[in-house]
Every structure is written in structure tokens, then in C-alpha cells.
Design a protein around this motif. Structure first.
Motif, PDB file in Angstrom:
ATOM      1  N   TRP A 183       3.394   2.679   0.291  1.00  0.00           N
ATOM      2  CA  TRP A 183       2.912   2.409  -1.205  1.00  0.00           C
ATOM      3  C   TRP A 183       1.999   1.283  -1.111  1.00  0.00           C
ATOM      4  O   TRP A 183       2.248   0.469  -0.930  1.00  0.00           O
ATOM      5  N   TYR A 184       0.875   1.708  -2.016  1.00  0.00           N
ATOM      6  CA  TYR A 184      -0.191   0.764  -2.345  1.00  0.00           C
ATOM      7  C   TYR A 184      -0.261   0.841  -3.912  1.00  0.00           C
ATOM      8  O   TYR A 184      -0.022   1.919  -4.351  1.00  0.00           O
ATOM      9  N   PHE A 185      -1.027  -0.096  -4.471  1.00  0.00           N
ATOM     10  CA  PHE A 185      -1.254  -0.004  -5.826  1.00  0.00           C
ATOM     11  C   PHE A 185      -2.821  -0.851  -6.186  1.00  0.00           C
ATOM     12  O   PHE A 185      -3.049  -1.929  -5.429  1.00  0.00           O
ATOM     13  N   VAL A 186      -3.397  -0.038  -7.139  1.00  0.00           N
ATOM     14  CA  VAL A 186      -4.781  -0.574  -7.481  1.00  0.00           C
ATOM     15  C   VAL A 186      -4.706  -1.276  -8.597  1.00  0.00           C
ATOM     16  O   VAL A 186      -3.897  -0.905  -9.608  1.00  0.00           O
ATOM     17  N   ALA A 187      -5.285  -2.798  -8.952  1.00  0.00           N
ATOM     18  CA  ALA A 187      -4.951  -3.535  -9.934  1.00  0.00           C
ATOM     19  C   ALA A 187      -6.454  -4.207 -10.348  1.00  0.00           C
ATOM     20  O   ALA A 187      -7.075  -4.537  -9.466  1.00  0.00           O
ATOM     21  N   GLN A 188      -6.597  -4.605 -11.647  1.00  0.00           N
ATOM     22  CA  GLN A 188      -7.688  -5.271 -12.089  1.00  0.00           C
ATOM     23  C   GLN A 188      -7.116  -6.650 -12.099  1.00  0.00           C
ATOM     24  O   GLN A 188      -6.114  -7.259 -12.757  1.00  0.00           O
ATOM     25  N   VAL A 189      -7.698  -7.502 -11.386  1.00  0.00           N
ATOM     26  CA  VAL A 189      -7.458  -9.137 -11.451  1.00  0.00           C
ATOM     27  C   VAL A 189      -8.770  -9.830 -11.995  1.00  0.00           C
ATOM     28  O   VAL A 189      -9.729 -10.159 -11.328  1.00  0.00           O
ATOM     29  N   GLU A 190      -8.654 -10.426 -13.357  1.00  0.00           N
ATOM     30  CA  GLU A 190      -9.635 -10.727 -13.785  1.00  0.00           C
ATOM     31  C   GLU A 190     -10.987  -9.861 -13.948  1.00  0.00           C
ATOM     32  O   GLU A 190     -10.870  -8.816 -14.560  1.00  0.00           O
ATOM     33  N   ALA A 191     -12.126 -10.123 -13.193  1.00  0.00           N
ATOM     34  CA  ALA A 191     -13.248  -9.031 -13.088  1.00  0.00           C
ATOM     35  C   ALA A 191     -13.219  -8.072 -12.062  1.00  0.00           C
ATOM     36  O   ALA A 191     -13.985  -7.279 -11.818  1.00  0.00           O
ATOM     37  N   ASP A 192     -12.169  -8.557 -11.024  1.00  0.00           N
ATOM     38  CA  ASP A 192     -12.135  -7.488  -9.706  1.00  0.00           C
ATOM     39  C   ASP A 192     -11.243  -6.564  -9.633  1.00  0.00           C
ATOM     40  O   ASP A 192     -10.099  -6.761 -10.248  1.00  0.00           O
ATOM     41  N   ILE A 193     -11.447  -5.508  -8.881  1.00  0.00           N
ATOM     42  CA  ILE A 193     -10.608  -4.458  -8.719  1.00  0.00           C
ATOM     43  C   ILE A 193     -10.140  -4.716  -7.182  1.00  0.00           C
ATOM     44  O   ILE A 193     -10.979  -4.746  -6.286  1.00  0.00           O
TER      45      ILE A 193
END
Length: 323
Positions: A183-193
Motif C-alpha cells: 500500500w502507498y498513498f499520494v499526498a500534498q505536502v505544502e506545494a509538493d505532491i
């Protein structure tokens, strides 16, 4: 064939709202001219579809219109159940929801389609987990899935490979991916994906704060870009080796996809002894040393010199054990 496509046009407009002729054409795999003819045929048949002109325009159905022509073919009914992954749904905290939805769908199917579904399940089984590794623990997966669904920000403490190992981040979780049982997840951290492995989360707190998803964000496209970039970054070095015919056959089963692809695409003509020289991408000398030892006497490392010396030392040590 055309009747099926006309129904698909209606279902697409019903599901997605307003769509341009180009969008419909791309979804159906036909020309824009064909879409124009199909829209005319639907209107002539009494389907309340109309065109909105100007910027942001397109085709749409009259508000409130819903088709009842949603009967499933045996193949469609079977593939819906074939696509289900109960283990993955359970890990996401959706096991009971999936079971209930499945029961409702089965209850709505005619008897002959219900029997066809049972036949599909008796003949095909989907196991998404990879081979030869312990199943990872994901105590925070369900909470993370809830944050993704409800657009809630979260604070996580996770473990990374470089120092400092434990890091805390506030994230806007955008989506979850299951890749070969991991399992992986994609997230926005400040302005980065960014992309993270779910098993690295040490602690997760879902916050009351909501967030807006980035405009135009596409989870599948984002994952594909990250995966391709990860593979490129993973194989930073190269090694030149000689492979026996048996070694070439074993590469796809023992090595990474990038190494197997190089063997498939970059293999030259074998020499008089049947062995073939090829240059392979490797993660590092240390990783390549462990990888090539798995091929035993079916590989000879030529370059780099450091890797060849490591292989020689390992072979000499093993020879002493078995002499």
C-alpha cells in the motif's frame, strides 16, 4: 454495436454531466463526427439531450432524466465481481460495505446472471499480493482512507531511510494505491505532491481541517509518473556482465523489471561459447553483488572492477567452505 454505443453515450452523460464531443469521442474510442451522428440519433429517439454552446459548453441531459436501460450482459456482471478485492477492501475498512453492496447487486440480477457470477468465481481468482514476503502491517490504513474520502488534512509521524529517521508532516492525502500487495498513498505536502509507503507511518492523526484537491489532479497519472521516476532513480549505476543461456532465462524471475527489460532489448549475439555480454542497470554495487550471486555460475561480472572483486572474494570464500 451502435445500440451499445448509444447507451454508453447516455450513461456517460448521466454519470458525468456535461461533456464535449471530444471528451465523448475519447471515452468511446470513436471520431468526433461519429459522436455528432450518435447525438442526433438519440435526440430523434426522444432522449432529452441538448447542446450548451460557448466556452465550457457541451452535451448534457435534461436535469432529472435517468435511463432505465442499465441491464447487464453475463460478461459485464461477471467482470464486476471479478474486479472485487475483498482483502483490500477489508484493509481499507470497507469490508462490510463491499459485502452489502455485493449482496444488493446480486439480488438485482436475474437468476441466469447470478449463476454466471458464481461460475466466474469458480474459475478465476485475483490475488494482488506479491510473492515471498511477509504481509505488512497497516494499522493506520483505514483512518488514512477516511481522510482521503472526506478531504481531511492529517498529521503523521513516519519512518524514512535517511537521518533523521522519524519525521512529522502535515499532509493533504489525495489517494491510495495498492501495488503488488504493498500500500502507498499520494499526498500534498505544502506545494509538493509526494508518495509514501503506508507501512512507514508510525502515528496518524486525522484533523478537523478540510482541504481542496489540486485542480486537475489525476491519481493514476500521478502514480505512473512517480513509479517511472522511482525506477529511474533506483538504478543509478551500471554493470557489464556475461550471461549463460540459463542465466538469461533466469533474469526475469530473479532480477528487477528494469534489468529484465535491458536483457530483452539490449541483448547482442552470443559468443562461440554461447554466452552473451550485456550492460544492466543496477541500484548500487552492493545491491548488484547480492543480485548476481543469485545467478551462481551463470554470470560473470566484467565491470565495474569493484563489483568483480566483490564477486571474486565471495566465490573464493564459498569455495573454501565446500572444499
Amino acid at each position: 454495436m451502435r445500440a451499445s454505443r448509444l447507451l454508453s453515450v447516455v450513461l456517460l452523460l448521466q454519470d458525468r454531466g456535461r461533456l464535449t464531443a471530444q471528451q465523448l469521442a475519447e471515452s468511446l474510442g470513436v471520431s468526433v463526427r461519429t459522436v455528432y451522428r450518435d447525438i442526433e440519433a438519440l435526440a430523434a429517439a426522444g432522449v432529452p439531450v441538448y447542446a450548451e454552446l460557448g466556452a465550457g459548453g457541451g452535451y448534457q441531459l435534461v436535469d432529472g432524466y435517468r435511463t432505465r436501460l442499465t441491464g447487464l450482459t453475463p460478461q459485464e456482471a461477471g467482470t464486476i465481481f471479478l474486479a472485487g478485492m475483498p482483502e483490500a477492501a477489508a484493509e481499507l475498512g470497507l469490508g462490510a460495505v463491499l459485502t452489502t453492496a455485493e449482496l444488493k447487486l446480486r439480488a438485482a440480477l436475474p437468476a441466469r446472471l447470478s449463476r454466471h457470477v458464481d461460475e466466474i468465481r469458480d474459475r478465476f481468482h485475483l490475488d494482488p499480493a506479491g510473492w515471498f514476503r511477509e504481509t505488512e502491517s497497516h494499522p493506520h490504513l483505514a483512518a488514512l482512507a477516511g481522510a482521503v474520502w472526506n478531504r481531511r488534512r492529517a498529521r503523521m509521524r513516519y519512518l524514512r531511510w535517511r537521518q533523521p529517521r522519524e519525521v512529522e508532516r502535515e499532509i493533504s492525502p489525495l489517494g491510495i494505491v495498492l501495488k503488488a500487495g504493498v500500500w502507498y498513498f499520494v499526498a500534498q505536502v505544502e506545494a509538493d505532491i509526494r508518495t509514501y509507503r503506508v507501512a512507514t507511518i508510525l502515528d496518524l492523526t486525522v484533523l478537523d481541517e478540510t482541504f481542496e484537491r489540486p485542480e486537475g489532479f489525476d491519481l493514476a497519472a500521478s502514480w505512473a509518473r512517480w513509479a517511472a521516476d522511482f525506477e529511474r532513480r533506483l538504478h543509478r549505476d551500471e554493470a557489464t556482465v556475461r550471461l549463460s543461456p540459463a542465466g538469461i532465462e533466469r533474469i526475469p524471475y530473479l532480477m528487477t523489471r528494469a534489468m529484465a527489460r535491458n536483457v530483452r532489448d539490449g541483448l547482442g549475439e552470443p559468443g562461440p561459447d554461447g554466452w552473451t555480454t550485456v550492460t544492466l542497470p543496477v541500484e548500487s554495487v552492493k545491491h548488484a553483488h547480492a543480485d548476481f550471486l543469485r545467478l551462481g555460475a551463470d554470470v560473470e561480472v566484467l565491470e565495474p572492477a569493484e563489483l568483480r572483486e566483490m564477486m571474486r572474494s565471495s566465490v573464493a570464500a564459498m569455495a573454501r567452505f565446500y572444499s
